[in-house]
Motif scaffolding. Structure first.
Motif, PDB file in Angstrom:
ATOM      1  N   PHE A   1       0.846  -1.191   0.000  1.00  0.00           N
ATOM      2  CA  PHE A   1       0.000   0.000   0.000  1.00  0.00           C
ATOM      3  C   PHE A   1       0.887   1.248   0.000  1.00  0.00           C
TER       4      PHE A   1
ATOM      5  N   GLU B   1       0.170   5.348   0.180  1.00  0.00           N
ATOM      6  CA  GLU B   1      -0.820   6.417   0.315  1.00  0.00           C
ATOM      7  C   GLU B   1      -0.107   7.763   0.213  1.00  0.00           C
TER       8      GLU B   1
ATOM      9  N   ASN C   1     -12.778   4.195   1.433  1.00  0.00           N
ATOM     10  CA  ASN C   1     -11.869   3.736   2.487  1.00  0.00           C
ATOM     11  C   ASN C   1     -12.447   4.049   3.864  1.00  0.00           C
TER      12      ASN C   1
ATOM     13  N   HIS D   1      -9.350  -4.172   8.161  1.00  0.00           N
ATOM     14  CA  HIS D   1      -8.149  -3.395   8.483  1.00  0.00           C
ATOM     15  C   HIS D   1      -7.786  -3.678   9.940  1.00  0.00           C
TER      16      HIS D   1
ATOM     17  N   TYR E   1      -4.386  -2.750  12.815  1.00  0.00           N
ATOM     18  CA  TYR E   1      -3.017  -2.474  13.248  1.00  0.00           C
ATOM     19  C   TYR E   1      -2.932  -2.850  14.721  1.00  0.00           C
TER      20      TYR E   1
ATOM     21  N   GLU F   1      -5.423  -3.542   4.856  1.00  0.00           N
ATOM     22  CA  GLU F   1      -4.473  -2.793   5.700  1.00  0.00           C
ATOM     23  C   GLU F   1      -4.162  -3.655   6.910  1.00  0.00           C
TER      24      GLU F   1
ATOM     25  N   TRP G   1       1.387  -0.482  14.468  1.00  0.00           N
ATOM     26  CA  TRP G   1       1.422   0.980  14.370  1.00  0.00           C
ATOM     27  C   TRP G   1       1.218   1.564  15.764  1.00  0.00           C
TER      28      TRP G   1
ATOM     29  N   GLN H   1       2.222   0.293   5.500  1.00  0.00           N
ATOM     30  CA  GLN H   1       2.300   0.621   4.095  1.00  0.00           C
ATOM     31  C   GLN H   1       3.654   0.130   3.572  1.00  0.00           C
TER      32      GLN H   1
ATOM     33  N   ILE I   1       4.645   3.978   8.286  1.00  0.00           N
ATOM     34  CA  ILE I   1       4.395   2.625   8.822  1.00  0.00           C
ATOM     35  C   ILE I   1       4.840   1.560   7.807  1.00  0.00           C
TER      36      ILE I   1
HETATM   37  O1  AHR Z   1      -2.532   3.331   6.610  1.00  0.00           O
HETATM   38  C1  AHR Z   1      -2.692   4.492   7.349  1.00  0.00           C
HETATM   39  C2  AHR Z   1      -4.144   4.845   7.579  1.00  0.00           C
HETATM   40  O2  AHR Z   1      -4.734   3.896   8.433  1.00  0.00           O
HETATM   41  C3  AHR Z   1      -5.026   4.838   6.372  1.00  0.00           C
HETATM   42  O3  AHR Z   1      -5.021   6.063   5.720  1.00  0.00           O
HETATM   43  C4  AHR Z   1      -6.378   4.538   6.920  1.00  0.00           C
HETATM   44  O4  AHR Z   1      -7.164   3.828   6.015  1.00  0.00           O
HETATM   45  C5  AHR Z   1      -6.104   3.782   8.200  1.00  0.00           C
HETATM   46  O5  AHR Z   1      -6.804   4.306   9.266  1.00  0.00           O
END
Ligand code: AHR
Length: 504
Positions: free
Chosen positions: A24, A26, A171, A241, A243, A291, A295, A348, A353
């Motif tokens: 990923f 961004e 997203n 998603h 983390y 994702e 983090w 990412q 991260i």
């Molecule tokens: O990957 C960082 C952020 O984490 C992204 O922008 C979002 O989708 C998530 O909260």
């Protein structure tokens, strides 16, 4: 301590979708600017992209790179990022409080992917955007007809359609932090109508709808059900998603988070199956874990830069030894769930991260978490095999009996090789693993690599790499059983050559 591991070459979970090895990028922090793109850098190619970074990305053999966000997506007007660079506007990015100069946009990113030999997974903005703007972008990227946006792409120098197959419908639309966040019904409706229009325009594409932003969102579960009620026939994947954090320094609990990830995947898979059954549908909606990572470091250790700067160097996590092991466990979890998880993006890729870091105008280097991903992506392909692990358990905040050893096993596409990925979560105890392989005639270890000999807090830098792979020789075959002595607090990959597969 002894661990019994049993793998049966005939007990197959599912084919591993190559797209679980995706990542990923961004428009966030220095992921794009001074990350992948830095025209002034000595390694920059003719398009301004750092080749030293590309050389670190290539071995990861990524199937897809998701772009352009993330939260950035929900305020992004893709038209700002095409055409002559001198005409592109500078915008305030309300997602990350930075200035966005739009020097990299859809064409630059897709052409970079072409040069890398990877595919893109593009997002359409369903925050400030509309179903029409989503279709306009799709027409620009994939259009074959003599229509306005396809012609614009041609005029901008790319006659051939890019042929992007995988598209995200917005997203994290459930998150209050999201630009133009939505209720599940609001999102379900706009996602459904966008999906219909996009597939009418290009029936070859696959679509990912937003699941919850993370497992502990208060609306987790009901969000998924409602979105599926609106969209099920029109989408192909639902996103997850997650983390993980280690804020309190409780390493045993941190390393057990992959057990929660496993439960999370099973819960969402159950919700998709229930919707399929309710509709009596033949169509499957699989999972896109688009994702996943660790983090938390930057939030306590990082220096938060001024708002409205460029590039705004936020969320530059400095990963440590414990993070490398949890990333190994998370990849194992994805492999063991290969029947339902078809796409996964390590979030990412560069600076934000990320496994790969850069110094503006300087070096590029890889963090601790790069290695478990690298080896799994190289050798963890083909078919995911059922793996039974009987390992001493420990109690922590995640559960009463977390296995000390976590693992996954894969059978290569040519069925000549088994790869085993093992993590010893114990900080202090070695593990004597007795690995039996059923339905195999002959076997021979051809490679064994480990990450070990570091502490939970060890970090790599631009100049030192205490966490790096090394050959490992503490194994022996006896009476058809492989004995491996896993060091405490380690990640290990074992590749085993199979001469003949026994018939079941
Ligand atoms: O990957 C960082 C952020 O984490 C992204 O922008 C979002 O989708 C998530 O909260």
């Amino acid at each position: 301590m002894t661990t019994q591991i049993r793998i049966d070459a005939q007990a197959r979970i599912a084919a591993i979708d190559d797209r679980i090895y995706s990542s990923f990028i961004e428009h966030m922090g220095r992921a794009v600017y001074t990350g992948i793109y830095e025209p002034e850098h000595e390694s920059a190619d003719a398009f301004g992209f750092r080749q030293d970074v590309m050389e670190m990305i290539r071995p990861l053999n990524l199937a897809n790179i998701r772009y352009p966000g993330g939260n950035f997506l929900s305020g992004y007007n893709w038209l700002d990022g095409i055409g002559p660079k001198e005409d592109r506007p500078v915008r305030p990015d309300l997602a990350w409080f930075a200035l966005e100069p739009n020097l990299v946009g859809t064409d630059e990113f897709l052409q970079w992917c072409e040069r890398l030999g990877t595919s893109a997974m593009l997002g359409v903005n369903l925050g400030t955007g509309t179903p029409q703007s989503a279709c306009d972008l799709l027409e620009y990227v994939n259009g074959t007809l003599p229509t306005q946006y396809a012609n614009l792409r041609r005029a901008n120098g790319h006659a051939k359609p890019y042929g992007v197959k995988l598209w995200c419908l917005g997203n994290e639309m459930d998150g209050p932090w999201q630009i133009c966040a939505k209720t599940a019904d609001e999102y379900g409706r706009i996602a459904c109508e966008s999906a219909k229009m996009m597939k009418w325009l290009d029936p070859s594409i696959e679509l990912v709808a937003c699941g919850s932003s993370y497992r502990t969102m208060p609306t987790f579960g009901t969000w998924e059900k409602t979105v599926l009620e609106h969209c099920y026939p029109y989408i192909d994947y639902l996103s997850l998603h997650q983390y993980y954090q280690n804020n309190d320094g409780d390493v045993p609990s941190f390393l057990a988070r992959s057990v929660e990830m496993d439960r999370f995947i099973r819960e969402v898979a159950d919700i998709t199956r229930a919707e399929k059954a309710r509709r009596d549908s033949d169509h499957d909606v699989f999972l896109s874990f688009d994702e996943w990572n660790i983090w938390y470091h930057f939030q306590s250790e990082g220096v938060i830069p001024e708002k409205w700067t460029f590039p705004r160097a936020i969320e530059e996590e400095r990963y440590d030894g414990a993070d490398a092991l949890l990333v190994g466990c998370m990849i194992n979890t994805l492999l063991r769930n290969a029947d339902v998880v078809k796409i996964a993006c390590l979030a990412q890729l560069v600076n934000t991260i990320a496994p790969i870091m850069t110094e503006p105008g300087g070096k590029a280097w890889v963090q601790t978490i790069y290695y478990p991903f690298l080896y799994a992506s190289r050798f963890g392909r083909g078919t995911s095999l059922n793996i039974l692990i009987d390992s001493p358990g420990y109690a922590c905040s995640v559960g009463d009996a977390i296995p000390s050893v976590d693992g996954a096993a894969t059978l290569s596409k040519d069925e000549n090789e088994i790869a085993l990925f093992l993590v010893n979560r114990s900080l202090t105890q070695e593990q004597d693993c007795e690995i039996s392989l059923a339905n195999l005639c002959a076997m021979r270890v051809i490679e064994c690599v480990t990450l070990c000999g570091f502490s939970a807090g060890s970090r790599n830098t631009a100049d030192t790499a205490p966490v790096h792979p090394a050959e490992f020789h503490h194994y022996a075959s006896r009476d058809g059983t492989l004995h491996v002595n896993l060091p405490a607090f380690s990640w290990t990959m074992i590749r085993i050559r199979i001469d003949t597969l026994a018939q079941p």
